[in-house]
Motif scaffolding. Structure first.
Motif, PDB file in Angstrom:
ATOM      1  N   UNK A  14       8.526   9.706  -0.687  1.00  0.00           N
ATOM      2  CA  UNK A  14       7.421  10.092  -1.566  1.00  0.00           C
ATOM      3  C   UNK A  14       7.806  11.227  -2.503  1.00  0.00           C
ATOM      4  N   UNK A  15       8.865  11.942  -2.216  1.00  0.00           N
ATOM      5  CA  UNK A  15       9.482  12.827  -3.195  1.00  0.00           C
ATOM      6  C   UNK A  15      10.933  13.064  -2.800  1.00  0.00           C
ATOM      7  N   UNK A  16      11.756  13.372  -3.794  1.00  0.00           N
ATOM      8  CA  UNK A  16      13.164  13.627  -3.531  1.00  0.00           C
ATOM      9  C   UNK A  16      13.986  12.356  -3.428  1.00  0.00           C
ATOM     10  N   UNK A  17      15.194  12.507  -2.911  1.00  0.00           N
ATOM     11  CA  UNK A  17      16.137  11.399  -2.793  1.00  0.00           C
ATOM     12  C   UNK A  17      16.777  11.404  -1.419  1.00  0.00           C
ATOM     13  N   UNK A  18      16.992  10.207  -0.886  1.00  0.00           N
ATOM     14  CA  UNK A  18      17.483  10.041   0.472  1.00  0.00           C
ATOM     15  C   UNK A  18      18.640   9.053   0.473  1.00  0.00           C
TER      16      UNK A  18
ATOM     17  N   UNK B 271      11.726   7.992  -4.810  1.00  0.00           N
ATOM     18  CA  UNK B 271      10.289   7.768  -4.636  1.00  0.00           C
ATOM     19  C   UNK B 271       9.819   6.515  -5.386  1.00  0.00           C
ATOM     20  N   UNK B 272      10.535   6.117  -6.433  1.00  0.00           N
ATOM     21  CA  UNK B 272      10.141   4.922  -7.182  1.00  0.00           C
ATOM     22  C   UNK B 272      10.455   3.643  -6.423  1.00  0.00           C
ATOM     23  N   UNK B 273      11.322   3.724  -5.428  1.00  0.00           N
ATOM     24  CA  UNK B 273      11.794   2.527  -4.742  1.00  0.00           C
ATOM     25  C   UNK B 273      10.791   2.031  -3.709  1.00  0.00           C
TER      26      UNK B 273
ATOM     27  N   UNK C  74       0.833  -1.204   0.000  1.00  0.00           N
ATOM     28  CA  UNK C  74       0.000   0.000   0.000  1.00  0.00           C
ATOM     29  C   UNK C  74       0.870   1.257   0.000  1.00  0.00           C
ATOM     30  N   UNK C  75       1.924   1.251   0.807  1.00  0.00           N
ATOM     31  CA  UNK C  75       2.822   2.406   0.837  1.00  0.00           C
ATOM     32  C   UNK C  75       3.455   2.653  -0.528  1.00  0.00           C
ATOM     33  N   UNK C  76       3.747   1.590  -1.252  1.00  0.00           N
ATOM     34  CA  UNK C  76       4.378   1.735  -2.562  1.00  0.00           C
ATOM     35  C   UNK C  76       3.474   2.497  -3.537  1.00  0.00           C
ATOM     36  N   UNK C  77       2.160   2.432  -3.326  1.00  0.00           N
ATOM     37  CA  UNK C  77       1.225   3.125  -4.210  1.00  0.00           C
ATOM     38  C   UNK C  77       1.065   4.598  -3.867  1.00  0.00           C
TER      39      UNK C  77
END
Length: 247
Positions: free
Chosen positions: A129-133, A169-171, A69-72
């Protein structure tokens, strides 16, 4: 208590949150409304209620359902604007709080970090959910006893599980467990980023589940801020430390 819609919260990028106005219960899914028609965040809250209430350590199947669910979930589902003003400070939005689990959002400006810390007896799911970490994580060699004053004085071994791993965010969500998959971790924002975070059970300082902070004192590299020197599988020595003041 569940958070009110966040359109009244003065945070950059935050517009509104679509959440139930009460604590979720597993029985809520018996509604005649098709579950797939409900907002994603509502469905996520219901899944957390099903799998975390009465289950200090959730089943692998339950964790997978929540992670799926989080992935969506995308930034707009959380009322977040990806191309808004640059973030200036680390912010935290408390979305949902129960005795069994919490849901929140971290907003982290580029270059800022959440220091190395642990999650005693907790399962944690984190989704960019946005950006890079950049994520660096460790596991203690021995989880049989809680962190104590001894750990502030005598270094203990820990195994590197990830070393400056770039997460977008795609991961898929990062999942850690009470004794494996990197229960100790540190986050560094590679760009401005938003992070959806679920803790189960939540921290409880009076109940013996505090958030402890650590510092690597022996081994190649002390954190993801110097993670080029770290290698997954290496053993380092670390000590507990007071709450850092530089984040």
């Amino acid at each position: 208590m569940p958070a009110e819609p966040a359109d009244t919260v003065e945070l950059p990028r935050v517009e509104s949150l679509s959440m139930s106005n009460r604590n979720p219960t597993p029985e809520d899914d018996s509604s005649q409304q098709d579950a797939t028609e409900r907002p994603l965040m509502y469905r996520l809250a219901q899944a957390c209620a099903r799998h975390f209430l009465g289950h200090p350590v959730p089943s692998p199947e339950g964790v997978k359902e929540i992670a799926d669910l989080m992935q969506q979930i995308r930034a707009p589902d959380l009322g977040l604007v990806e191309d808004g003003p640059k973030l200036q400070h680390i912010e935290f939005v408390d979305v949902l709080e129960t005795p069994h689990f919490t849901v929140g959002i971290f907003l982290i400006p580029e270059g800022r970090f959440l220091p190395l810390h642990d999650h005693p007896g907790m399962t944690v799911l984190s989704k960019v959910v946005f950006g890079e970490l950049l994520v660096t994580s460790y596991d203690k060699a021995d989880y049989s006893r809680p962190t104590s004053q001894h750990d502030f004085e005598v270094p203990f071994p820990a195994v590197v599980r990830s070393a400056g791993e770039l997460v977008r965010k795609e991961d898929a969500p990062k999942v850690l467990h009470p004794t494996y998959d990197g229960n100790l971790h540190e986050f560094v924002a590679h760009t401005d980023c938003g992070l959806l975070d679920i803790l189960a059970p939540p921290y409880d300082f009076e109940g013996g589940r505090p958030c402890n902070y650590f510092q690597v004192v022996e081994g190649n590299g002390a954190s993801s801020r110097s993670s080029a020197q770290l290698q997954v599988g290496n053993v380092v020595k670390m000590v507990a430390t007071e709450v850092p003041t530089d984040f």
